[in-house]
Design a protein around this motif. Sequence first.
Motif, mmCIF file in Angstrom:
data_model
loop_
_atom_site.group_PDB
_atom_site.id
_atom_site.type_symbol
_atom_site.label_atom_id
_atom_site.label_comp_id
_atom_site.label_asym_id
_atom_site.label_seq_id
_atom_site.Cartn_x
_atom_site.Cartn_y
_atom_site.Cartn_z
ATOM 1 N N ALA A 17 -0.113 -8.977 13.859
ATOM 2 C CA ALA A 17 0.479 -9.427 12.596
ATOM 3 C C ALA A 17 0.613 -8.257 11.623
ATOM 4 N N PHE A 18 -0.396 -7.382 11.584
ATOM 5 C CA PHE A 18 -0.333 -6.202 10.730
ATOM 6 C C PHE A 18 0.826 -5.300 11.153
ATOM 7 N N GLU A 19 0.942 -5.026 12.454
ATOM 8 C CA GLU A 19 2.022 -4.181 12.958
ATOM 9 C C GLU A 19 3.389 -4.774 12.609
ATOM 10 N N ALA A 20 3.524 -6.078 12.756
ATOM 11 C CA ALA A 20 4.794 -6.732 12.414
ATOM 12 C C ALA A 20 5.073 -6.619 10.923
ATOM 13 N N GLY A 21 4.047 -6.776 10.099
ATOM 14 C CA GLY A 21 4.212 -6.647 8.657
ATOM 15 C C GLY A 21 4.652 -5.252 8.256
ATOM 16 N N VAL A 22 4.066 -4.236 8.882
ATOM 17 C CA VAL A 22 4.483 -2.862 8.598
ATOM 18 C C VAL A 22 5.947 -2.680 8.999
ATOM 19 N N GLY A 23 6.322 -3.244 10.123
ATOM 20 C CA GLY A 23 7.716 -3.158 10.561
ATOM 21 C C GLY A 23 8.674 -3.780 9.554
ATOM 22 N N ARG A 24 8.287 -4.921 8.986
ATOM 23 C CA ARG A 24 9.140 -5.575 7.981
ATOM 24 C C ARG A 24 9.240 -4.746 6.703
ATOM 25 N N CYS A 25 8.248 -3.913 6.449
ATOM 26 C CA CYS A 25 8.223 -3.123 5.219
ATOM 27 C C CYS A 25 8.894 -1.761 5.351
ATOM 28 N N ARG A 26 9.358 -1.406 6.521
ATOM 29 C CA ARG A 26 10.014 -0.105 6.702
ATOM 30 C C ARG A 26 11.119 0.146 5.681
ATOM 31 N N PRO A 27 11.964 -0.850 5.350
ATOM 32 C CA PRO A 27 13.013 -0.599 4.355
ATOM 33 C C PRO A 27 12.473 -0.226 2.966
ATOM 34 N N ALA A 37 9.979 10.223 5.668
ATOM 35 C CA ALA A 37 9.719 9.539 6.940
ATOM 36 C C ALA A 37 8.405 8.797 6.850
ATOM 37 N N MET A 38 8.276 7.774 7.680
ATOM 38 C CA MET A 38 6.996 7.079 7.807
ATOM 39 C C MET A 38 6.816 6.642 9.244
ATOM 40 N N SER A 39 5.557 6.614 9.680
ATOM 41 C CA SER A 39 5.234 6.114 11.016
ATOM 42 C C SER A 39 3.845 5.496 10.976
ATOM 43 N N LEU A 40 3.629 4.554 11.873
ATOM 44 C CA LEU A 40 2.327 3.906 12.004
ATOM 45 C C LEU A 40 1.782 4.252 13.370
ATOM 46 N N ARG A 41 0.528 4.652 13.413
ATOM 47 C CA ARG A 41 -0.134 4.993 14.674
ATOM 48 C C ARG A 41 -1.405 4.178 14.829
ATOM 49 N N ARG A 42 -1.654 3.729 16.055
ATOM 50 C CA ARG A 42 -2.891 3.020 16.388
ATOM 51 C C ARG A 42 -3.894 4.058 16.880
ATOM 52 N N VAL A 43 -5.100 4.040 16.323
ATOM 53 C CA VAL A 43 -6.145 4.978 16.726
ATOM 54 C C VAL A 43 -6.724 4.503 18.063
ATOM 55 N N ILE A 44 -6.761 5.388 19.016
ATOM 56 C CA ILE A 44 -7.206 5.036 20.367
ATOM 57 C C ILE A 44 -8.714 4.784 20.421
ATOM 58 N N GLU A 45 -9.485 5.628 19.752
ATOM 59 C CA GLU A 45 -10.947 5.542 19.864
ATOM 60 C C GLU A 45 -11.581 4.409 19.076
ATOM 61 N N VAL A 46 -10.879 3.866 18.095
ATOM 62 C CA VAL A 46 -11.468 2.835 17.234
ATOM 63 C C VAL A 46 -10.544 1.613 17.226
ATOM 64 N N PRO A 47 -10.901 0.567 17.953
ATOM 65 C CA PRO A 47 -10.056 -0.642 17.957
ATOM 66 C C PRO A 47 -9.864 -1.179 16.541
ATOM 67 N N GLY A 48 -8.629 -1.553 16.246
ATOM 68 C CA GLY A 48 -8.331 -2.129 14.944
ATOM 69 C C GLY A 48 -8.088 -1.122 13.838
ATOM 70 N N ARG A 76 1.886 -4.372 -0.384
ATOM 71 C CA ARG A 76 0.494 -4.846 -0.392
ATOM 72 C C ARG A 76 0.412 -6.342 -0.128
ATOM 73 N N ALA A 77 1.355 -7.113 -0.648
ATOM 74 C CA ALA A 77 1.350 -8.558 -0.405
ATOM 75 C C ALA A 77 1.619 -8.869 1.067
ATOM 76 N N THR A 78 2.406 -8.031 1.709
ATOM 77 C CA THR A 78 2.763 -8.253 3.109
ATOM 78 C C THR A 78 1.643 -7.862 4.057
ATOM 79 N N VAL A 79 1.002 -6.708 3.838
ATOM 80 C CA VAL A 79 0.013 -6.211 4.806
ATOM 81 C C VAL A 79 -1.433 -6.269 4.324
ATOM 82 N N GLY A 80 -1.647 -6.386 3.021
ATOM 83 C CA GLY A 80 -3.005 -6.337 2.475
ATOM 84 C C GLY A 80 -3.930 -7.416 2.988
ATOM 85 N N GLN A 81 -3.384 -8.558 3.343
ATOM 86 C CA GLN A 81 -4.205 -9.665 3.842
ATOM 87 C C GLN A 81 -4.890 -9.338 5.172
#
Length: 99
Positions: A17-27, A37-48, A76-81
């Motif tokens: 849900a967080f990843e989808a929210g970030v995607g919706r906020c790209r604009p 530019a902006m990008s989102l990366r998932r940290v491999i060593e720390v889940p979540g 913040r309203a989209t992803v802060g939750q």
Amino acid sequence: MILEVAIFDIVPGQEAAFEAGVGRCRPLFARAKGCRAMSLRRVIEVPGRYQLLVEWDRLEDHIIGFRESEDFQTWRATVGQYFAAAPVVEHSEIVAFSD
């Protein structure tokens, strides 16, 4: 150029849900003054854990222009939750590089 690195720990089970929210906020970032530019990366060593990397022309473009905008409130309203804790945000600039 300024690099913003924001580190987010996400509530377990809310990662998709967080990843989808970030995607919706790209604009929001795409139209922000000074945002290159902006990008989102998932940290491999720390889940979540995620890193949001945003390139800005100037520090003020982020801390004043974006953070004081309606678009930031929407972000913040989209992803802060989904935040398990307050994000850690740092800004850096290049002082050395390789060819």
